[in-house]
Design an enzyme around this catalytic site. Structure first.
Site, PDB file in Angstrom:
ATOM      1  N   HIS A 131     -28.084  -0.214  -9.432  1.00  0.00           N
ATOM      2  CA  HIS A 131     -26.881   0.540  -9.098  1.00  0.00           C
ATOM      3  C   HIS A 131     -25.706  -0.418  -8.985  1.00  0.00           C
ATOM      4  O   HIS A 131     -25.848  -1.531  -8.483  1.00  0.00           O
ATOM      5  CB  HIS A 131     -27.084   1.277  -7.766  1.00  0.00           C
ATOM      6  CG  HIS A 131     -25.817   1.803  -7.155  1.00  0.00           C
ATOM      7  ND1 HIS A 131     -25.219   1.207  -6.061  1.00  0.00           N
ATOM      8  CD2 HIS A 131     -25.026   2.857  -7.487  1.00  0.00           C
ATOM      9  CE1 HIS A 131     -24.130   1.878  -5.739  1.00  0.00           C
ATOM     10  NE2 HIS A 131     -23.991   2.885  -6.589  1.00  0.00           N
ATOM     11  N   SER A 132     -24.539  -0.009  -9.484  1.00  0.00           N
ATOM     12  CA  SER A 132     -23.307  -0.782  -9.339  1.00  0.00           C
ATOM     13  C   SER A 132     -23.459  -2.158  -9.992  1.00  0.00           C
ATOM     14  O   SER A 132     -23.820  -2.250 -11.167  1.00  0.00           O
ATOM     15  CB  SER A 132     -22.943  -0.879  -7.852  1.00  0.00           C
ATOM     16  OG  SER A 132     -21.640  -1.388  -7.667  1.00  0.00           O
ATOM     17  N   LEU A 133     -23.212  -3.224  -9.257  1.00  0.00           N
ATOM     18  CA  LEU A 133     -23.398  -4.576  -9.792  1.00  0.00           C
ATOM     19  C   LEU A 133     -24.821  -4.764 -10.301  1.00  0.00           C
ATOM     20  O   LEU A 133     -25.044  -5.410 -11.336  1.00  0.00           O
ATOM     21  CB  LEU A 133     -23.075  -5.604  -8.711  1.00  0.00           C
ATOM     22  CG  LEU A 133     -23.390  -7.074  -9.006  1.00  0.00           C
ATOM     23  CD1 LEU A 133     -22.602  -7.579 -10.202  1.00  0.00           C
ATOM     24  CD2 LEU A 133     -23.096  -7.932  -7.764  1.00  0.00           C
ATOM     25  N   TYR A 135     -26.919   2.915 -12.908  1.00  0.00           N
ATOM     26  CA  TYR A 135     -26.218   3.974 -12.184  1.00  0.00           C
ATOM     27  C   TYR A 135     -24.897   3.455 -11.617  1.00  0.00           C
ATOM     28  O   TYR A 135     -24.858   2.435 -10.926  1.00  0.00           O
ATOM     29  CB  TYR A 135     -27.095   4.495 -11.037  1.00  0.00           C
ATOM     30  CG  TYR A 135     -28.395   5.113 -11.504  1.00  0.00           C
ATOM     31  CD1 TYR A 135     -28.518   6.489 -11.667  1.00  0.00           C
ATOM     32  CD2 TYR A 135     -29.497   4.315 -11.803  1.00  0.00           C
ATOM     33  CE1 TYR A 135     -29.705   7.061 -12.108  1.00  0.00           C
ATOM     34  CE2 TYR A 135     -30.688   4.873 -12.245  1.00  0.00           C
ATOM     35  CZ  TYR A 135     -30.787   6.250 -12.396  1.00  0.00           C
ATOM     36  OH  TYR A 135     -31.961   6.806 -12.842  1.00  0.00           O
ATOM     37  N   HIS A 137     -19.078   6.412  -4.717  1.00  0.00           N
ATOM     38  CA  HIS A 137     -19.780   5.382  -5.486  1.00  0.00           C
ATOM     39  C   HIS A 137     -21.191   5.141  -4.956  1.00  0.00           C
ATOM     40  O   HIS A 137     -22.049   4.634  -5.678  1.00  0.00           O
ATOM     41  CB  HIS A 137     -18.975   4.075  -5.431  1.00  0.00           C
ATOM     42  CG  HIS A 137     -19.595   2.939  -6.175  1.00  0.00           C
ATOM     43  ND1 HIS A 137     -19.743   2.929  -7.545  1.00  0.00           N
ATOM     44  CD2 HIS A 137     -20.121   1.752  -5.735  1.00  0.00           C
ATOM     45  CE1 HIS A 137     -20.319   1.792  -7.922  1.00  0.00           C
ATOM     46  NE2 HIS A 137     -20.565   1.066  -6.843  1.00  0.00           N
TER      47      HIS A 137
END
Length: 345
Positions: free
Chosen positions: A201-203, A222, A305
């Site tokens: 997820h994210s980074l 994601y 987020h």
């Protein structure tokens, strides 16, 4: 191969390096402006994540949530007794962290990489997470305005940036891309007969995509920031040698996440206030974008987020067909900047 009921695979075509030196050779040619239209890669039929299956998409998302916590933490999604943690990594350090999930026979390994931890009390990885965010997803070393301290010395003046300097800054030993790449090699070499997928997820999603592109490994990411720009700076394969539609990299995100949408920037944004220069929006592979602004009447908000919001409020409750995965065509990052090459020669 024994699979848990929560993760499904489908037979598909994967493009992989022909040998362990293929990517390094491609990167070296790219650095010397000798890009070829043909890569020494091979096509193989193998099991890929079934991203058309809701349960699989949700289960992989839950693995990305679990990557933020240790196994003993009570805040943990139960993935079922048939799919457990094979091993964990990084929890004794202040950098890349996550878990390796596997079926009971270790035929399939899913490496889940933690994303950015933010805020007071969020843990020891916060400074390094932020540094790597600003290196990977800013246009030029997080040179947003005169009040910011840059994370590398590549800014020249105005919107002029030293391209060679930026490329060298993201590809050094202690940076997250290199750490994650080495981590993947150790895990894959430990299970030479296993299939390996990456998720995050994210980074963590962006790192998964970059390493997946490096070794031809399937990826489901994601709410990732756009990682096309760092992929180019790392001299990883891309069009025309390797078209986006052939990459087995699937991005999942929604329209009310300013980081995924590439709009968490500018003086009024939450990212600016937190010191994060999240300036990219273009993703590798293919993207499935949930229009929660249109369907749910949500608004852009940094709180959207969070992966738990994505799982509990979107993926679990979506009343329509999941959106189709499409290549983000005609997408450009950092168009206002002038990147100057060969200044270091």
């Amino acid at each position: 191969m024994t699979f848990t009921h929560t993760v499904k695979a489908t037979n598909g075509t994967n493009v992989k390096p022909s040998n362990k030196h293929t990517v390094e050779e491609f990167q070296e040619k790219s650095k010397n402006d000798q890009i070829s239209l043909i890569m020494d890669w091979k096509e193989e039929r193998e099991l890929l994540p079934d991203v058309s299956d809701r349960e699989t998409v949700i289960s992989l998302a839950k693995m990305t949530y679990n990557a933020y916590t240790e196994i003993t933490d009570g805040d943990w999604y139960d993935l079922g007794e048939n799919y457990g943690v094979n091993s964990s990594f990084g929890w004794e350090n202040d950098g890349v962290r996550g878990h390796v999930f596997s079926d009971e026979d270790n035929d399939l390994l899913i490496i889940s990489i933690k994303g950015t931890s933010m805020g007071f009390g969020a843990g020891p990885t916060v400074p390094n997470d932020k540094l790597n965010d600003n290196l990977l997803f800013s246009c030029c070393c997080a040179k947003v305005d005169p009040t910011w301290t840059t994370v590398c010395d590549c800014h020249i003046k105005g919107f002029d940036c030293n391209m060679d300097c930026v490329q060298e800054s993201v590809d050094v030993h202690e940076r997250y891309y290199t750490v994650t790449r080495n981590l993947f090699k150790v895990i894959a070499d430990s299970y030479p007969g296993a299939k390996v997928w990456l998720t995050g997820h994210s980074l963590g999603g962006a790192l998964s995509a970059l390493v997946g592109l490096t070794y031809g490994i399937p990826v489901v990411a994601y709410e990732s920031p756009g990682e096309r720009l760092p992929a180019k700076r790392l001299h990883l394969p891309g069009p025309p040698a390797f078209p986006y539609e052939r990459m087995n990299i699937w991005h999942i995100g929604h329209s009310a996440d300013p980081i995924f949408m590439g709009v968490c920037n500018g003086i009024s944004s939450s990212c600016y206030a937190g010191g994060y220069a999240m300036e990219t929006k273009c993703h590798l592979g293919k993207t499935s974008m949930f229009d929660v602004i249109g369907k749910y009447k949500w608004h852009l908000n940094i709180q959207n987020h969070r992966i738990r919001v994505v799982i509990d409020s979107i993926l679990d409750k979506w009343e329509w067909e999941y959106p189709e995965f499409l290549v983000e065509s005609e997408c450009e990052d950092c168009g206002a900047w002038n990147f100057i090459e060969n200044l270091n020669s």
